[in-house]
Design a protein around this motif. Structure first.
Motif, short mmCIF file in Angstrom:
data_model
loop_
_atom_site.label_atom_id
_atom_site.label_comp_id
_atom_site.label_asym_id
_atom_site.label_seq_id
_atom_site.Cartn_x
_atom_site.Cartn_y
_atom_site.Cartn_z
N ASN A 107 -54.16 -11.66 77.52
CA ASN A 107 -55.42 -11.10 78.02
C ASN A 107 -56.09 -12.02 79.04
OD1 ASN A 107 -55.22 -8.79 76.50
ND2 ASN A 107 -56.48 -9.57 74.82
N GLN A 108 -56.56 -11.43 80.11
CA GLN A 108 -57.31 -12.17 81.13
C GLN A 108 -58.80 -12.10 80.80
OE1 GLN A 108 -56.33 -11.03 85.19
NE2 GLN A 108 -54.25 -10.43 84.58
N VAL A 109 -59.17 -12.78 79.74
CA VAL A 109 -60.55 -12.74 79.25
C VAL A 109 -61.11 -14.16 79.22
CG1 VAL A 109 -62.07 -12.11 77.34
CG2 VAL A 109 -60.05 -10.72 77.85
N GLY A 110 -62.32 -14.34 79.73
CA GLY A 110 -62.95 -15.66 79.78
C GLY A 110 -63.59 -16.05 78.46
N TYR A 111 -64.13 -17.25 78.45
CA TYR A 111 -64.73 -17.80 77.22
C TYR A 111 -66.15 -18.29 77.48
CZ TYR A 111 -60.15 -17.35 75.18
OH TYR A 111 -58.98 -16.81 74.70
N GLN A 112 -66.89 -17.54 78.29
CA GLN A 112 -68.28 -17.89 78.58
C GLN A 112 -69.09 -17.97 77.28
OE1 GLN A 112 -66.51 -15.59 80.14
NE2 GLN A 112 -66.68 -15.89 82.34
N GLY A 113 -69.87 -19.04 77.14
CA GLY A 113 -70.75 -19.19 75.98
C GLY A 113 -70.02 -19.47 74.67
N GLN A 114 -68.72 -19.76 74.72
CA GLN A 114 -67.95 -19.98 73.49
C GLN A 114 -67.88 -21.47 73.16
OE1 GLN A 114 -66.40 -17.30 71.56
NE2 GLN A 114 -67.96 -16.31 72.80
N VAL A 115 -67.97 -21.79 71.88
CA VAL A 115 -67.96 -23.19 71.43
C VAL A 115 -66.62 -23.56 70.82
CG1 VAL A 115 -68.97 -24.83 69.79
CG2 VAL A 115 -70.45 -23.25 71.05
N LEU A 116 -66.20 -22.83 69.81
CA LEU A 116 -65.01 -23.19 69.05
C LEU A 116 -63.73 -23.22 69.89
CD1 LEU A 116 -64.50 -24.05 66.16
CD2 LEU A 116 -64.03 -21.68 65.56
N PRO A 117 -63.46 -22.23 70.76
CA PRO A 117 -62.24 -22.29 71.58
C PRO A 117 -62.17 -23.54 72.44
CG PRO A 117 -63.17 -20.09 71.66
CD PRO A 117 -64.18 -20.96 70.97
N MET A 118 -63.31 -23.94 73.01
CA MET A 118 -63.31 -25.09 73.89
C MET A 118 -63.14 -26.39 73.11
SD MET A 118 -63.33 -25.60 77.11
CE MET A 118 -62.49 -27.16 77.36
N LEU A 119 -63.69 -26.46 71.90
CA LEU A 119 -63.51 -27.65 71.08
C LEU A 119 -62.05 -27.88 70.75
CD1 LEU A 119 -66.42 -27.50 68.43
CD2 LEU A 119 -66.09 -29.21 70.22
N VAL A 120 -61.37 -26.83 70.30
CA VAL A 120 -59.95 -26.95 69.94
C VAL A 120 -59.11 -27.23 71.17
CG1 VAL A 120 -57.98 -25.76 68.90
CG2 VAL A 120 -60.27 -25.46 67.93
N ALA A 121 -59.39 -26.52 72.28
CA ALA A 121 -58.64 -26.73 73.51
C ALA A 121 -58.80 -28.16 74.03
CB ALA A 121 -59.10 -25.73 74.57
N SER A 122 -59.99 -28.72 73.91
CA SER A 122 -60.23 -30.10 74.37
C SER A 122 -59.44 -31.10 73.53
CB SER A 122 -61.72 -30.43 74.28
OG SER A 122 -62.48 -29.62 75.14
N TYR A 123 -59.35 -30.84 72.23
CA TYR A 123 -58.56 -31.72 71.36
C TYR A 123 -57.08 -31.67 71.74
CZ TYR A 123 -56.38 -33.67 67.21
OH TYR A 123 -55.62 -34.44 66.36
N ILE A 124 -56.57 -30.46 72.00
CA ILE A 124 -55.18 -30.31 72.40
C ILE A 124 -54.94 -31.02 73.73
CG2 ILE A 124 -53.41 -28.65 73.11
CD1 ILE A 124 -54.72 -26.65 71.15
N LEU A 125 -55.85 -30.81 74.68
CA LEU A 125 -55.73 -31.43 76.00
C LEU A 125 -55.69 -32.95 75.90
CD1 LEU A 125 -55.85 -31.16 79.14
CD2 LEU A 125 -58.34 -31.31 78.93
N ALA A 126 -56.62 -33.54 75.16
CA ALA A 126 -56.68 -35.00 75.03
C ALA A 126 -55.44 -35.54 74.33
CB ALA A 126 -57.94 -35.40 74.27
N THR A 127 -54.94 -34.81 73.32
CA THR A 127 -53.75 -35.24 72.58
C THR A 127 -52.53 -35.24 73.49
OG1 THR A 127 -54.66 -34.33 70.53
CG2 THR A 127 -52.29 -34.81 70.57
N ILE A 128 -52.36 -34.17 74.27
CA ILE A 128 -51.22 -34.09 75.20
C ILE A 128 -51.33 -35.19 76.25
CG2 ILE A 128 -50.15 -32.70 77.01
CD1 ILE A 128 -50.89 -30.22 75.38
N GLU A 129 -52.54 -35.37 76.80
CA GLU A 129 -52.74 -36.38 77.84
C GLU A 129 -52.40 -37.77 77.34
OE1 GLU A 129 -56.30 -38.48 80.43
OE2 GLU A 129 -56.78 -36.74 79.18
N LYS A 130 -52.90 -38.13 76.16
CA LYS A 130 -52.64 -39.47 75.61
C LYS A 130 -51.15 -39.66 75.32
CE LYS A 130 -55.79 -39.11 72.37
NZ LYS A 130 -56.64 -39.46 71.20
#
Length: 479
Positions: free
Chosen positions: A228-251
């Protein structure tokens, strides 16, 4: 004042030099990490003129001394112990080691959301101003200010855009702060947030409406998958989990990618992988969990009514003692971001009732206590501070110390919270949970009026109960 003597007394009362793991100070408090907090002699500390109060939070034992004095006492402590001052981050890191997993989780949420609170507060207060301009019945019967004076219509439209921006683009703020907290590059976190709110995506606000109307959702066809091409405006939980995944992959990548390729490969693979995984399943899953959380909490408040408000109001101050209330910031942010659906946050009004109750209890203690000038001085200043939204001095410096004011505050908070719950008072902004909090409250259903009445009820009940409890035999010695 003999600062060296004061420092010696404090060191002795906290269990000696060997009990100090790390130490620092802020503008008003000594911030200590102790090896064993059970060795602290609370009574001995409370009897010192230099000490205005104590409390333990986040793995740190904090001693309130006051501006202009704390640095001199701290300097004397350094001289006596031979220990160098730790930085605030070092003290936090040492304090974290003393926390259990749940406390670490709450602290993590606090570290992520506290830095972005100013942006959320600014947006929320602008919503309050927009509400004043556009809500009917405030200045004119059944009409709003801009309906009567249309010259303000353009101003209201501008303010509405200014107010919504921090919430609509909330994933960018969370992405920056969360990635930094998880040890990743905060700018990559912000970039991921930008991807999740890209204007080419269907807005998160339109997505539920499209589902209800049975409209087709735009999607990508990829390897037999429909994403789905759906955004996440105003969303908290998706961005928290995505940030954790991003930082883990980056490190992980930075450990294996050659230095010469690091600046090219690591950002590319980190963003591409995380964004793909987020749109594929992490985002839809956490979006649904976020809906369930906000809908569930709203349902509890709407249908729990007076009883739900009473229970939450009774428990709020004990929750503050544990530090768990810091996790409410994430929940409140989601409730306010979805205010068109939820009506706003019910936590803010209840937090206000608790803060006002702590202030009323401290002021009652000021009236009751006769033979302790130091405590009276702390109670008067702390009581006013608490009414304005800062409760630590009242709660830890007066109410918990005397016990009966804390009991009175819990009861007053419960009654006041039951009242605001009865009339469904909600906040459309984060702000100061106290007397200045009116602008954060939704004007719907006479919210401002009932918010004010709730504070008056809370103050009167708390003061009355506290004063009555002071006549019980077991509390008489504190007078």
């Amino acid at each position: 004042m003999n600062y060296k003597k004061s420092a010696e007394n404090i060191i002795q009362a906290i269990g000696g030099e060997e009990n100090i793991d790390a130490m620092a100070h802020c503008a008003t408090r000594l911030r200590l990490v102790l090896n064993d907090e059970s060795k602290v002699q609370e009574k001995q500390l409370s009897e010192m003129d230099v000490v205005k109060g104590t409390f333990s939070t986040g793995g740190q034992y904090q001693i309130i001394i006051g501006s202009g004095t704390v640095n001199k006492v701290f300097a004397a402590m350094e001289q006596i112990t031979g220990k160098e001052a730790s930085t605030s981050s070092e003290v936090k890191e040492q304090g974290n080691k003393n926390m259990n997993p749940f406390q670490r989780f709450v602290k993590m949420l606090s570290d992520i959301f506290v830095p972005i609170i100013p942006a959320i507060v600014a947006g929320g207060l602008l919503m309050g101003i927009n509400n004043i301009l556009t809500a009917p019945g405030i200045f004119y019967d059944k009409q709003s200010l801009i309906q009567v004076h249309d010259q303000f219509k353009g101003l209201a439209e501008m303010i509405n855009i200014f107010a919504n921006a921090p919430f609509t683009l909330l994933p960018i703020l969370i992405g920056f702060s969360a990635s930094k907290r998880f040890g990743g590059n905060p700018f990559l976190g912000a970039a991921l947030g930008m991807i999740l709110v890209h204007p080419e995506l269907m807005s998160a606000y339109d997505y539920p409406k499209a589902l209800e109307a049975g409209k087709s959702i735009p999607h990508w066809d990829l390897f037999g998958l429909k994403i789905n091409q759906v955004g996440y405006q105003g969303q908290v939980l998706p961005m928290l989990v995505a940030s954790y995944i991003l930082a883990t992959i980056e490190k992980g990548l930075r450990k294996v990618v050659p230095t010469v390729l690091d600046n090219l490969v690591t950002p590319l693979v980190s963003i591409l992988t995380t964004a793909f995984v987020t749109f594929l399943f992490v985002g839809p899953l956490t979006r649904t969990l976020g809906y369930w959380l906000s809908d569930g909490l709203t349902w509890l408040y709407e249908f729990g009514g007076v009883i739900g408000g009473l229970i939450f109001g009774l428990l709020y101050a004990p929750i503050v003692i544990t530090g768990i209330h810091h996790s409410f910031i994430a929940v409140e942010t989601q409730l306010i971001a979805d205010s068109t659906k939820t009506g706003g946050s019910f936590i803010f009004p209840i937090a206000t009732m608790s803060n006002v109750a702590q202030g009323a209890a401290a002021i009652a203690a000021f009236v009751i206590v006769k033979n302790n000038k130091k405590l009276k001085g702390v109670a008067s200043a702390a009581g006013i501070s608490s009414l304005l939204g800062i409760t630590e001095p009242a709660m830890f410096g007066v109410n918990l110390k005397l016990k009966y004011p804390f009991i009175g505050a819990i009861i007053g908070s419960g009654i006041g919270s039951a009242y605001v719950a009865l009339f469904k008072v909600k906040a459309i902004a984060l702000g100061t949970a106290g007397l200045p909090g009116f602008i954060s409250i939704s004007g719907a259903h006479s919210g401002w009026l009932h918010y004010g009445i709730g504070m008056v009820i809370t103050f009167i009940v708390t003061f009355g109960v506290t004063y009555s409890l002071s006549f019980k035999k077991k509390y008489r010695e504190v007078k």
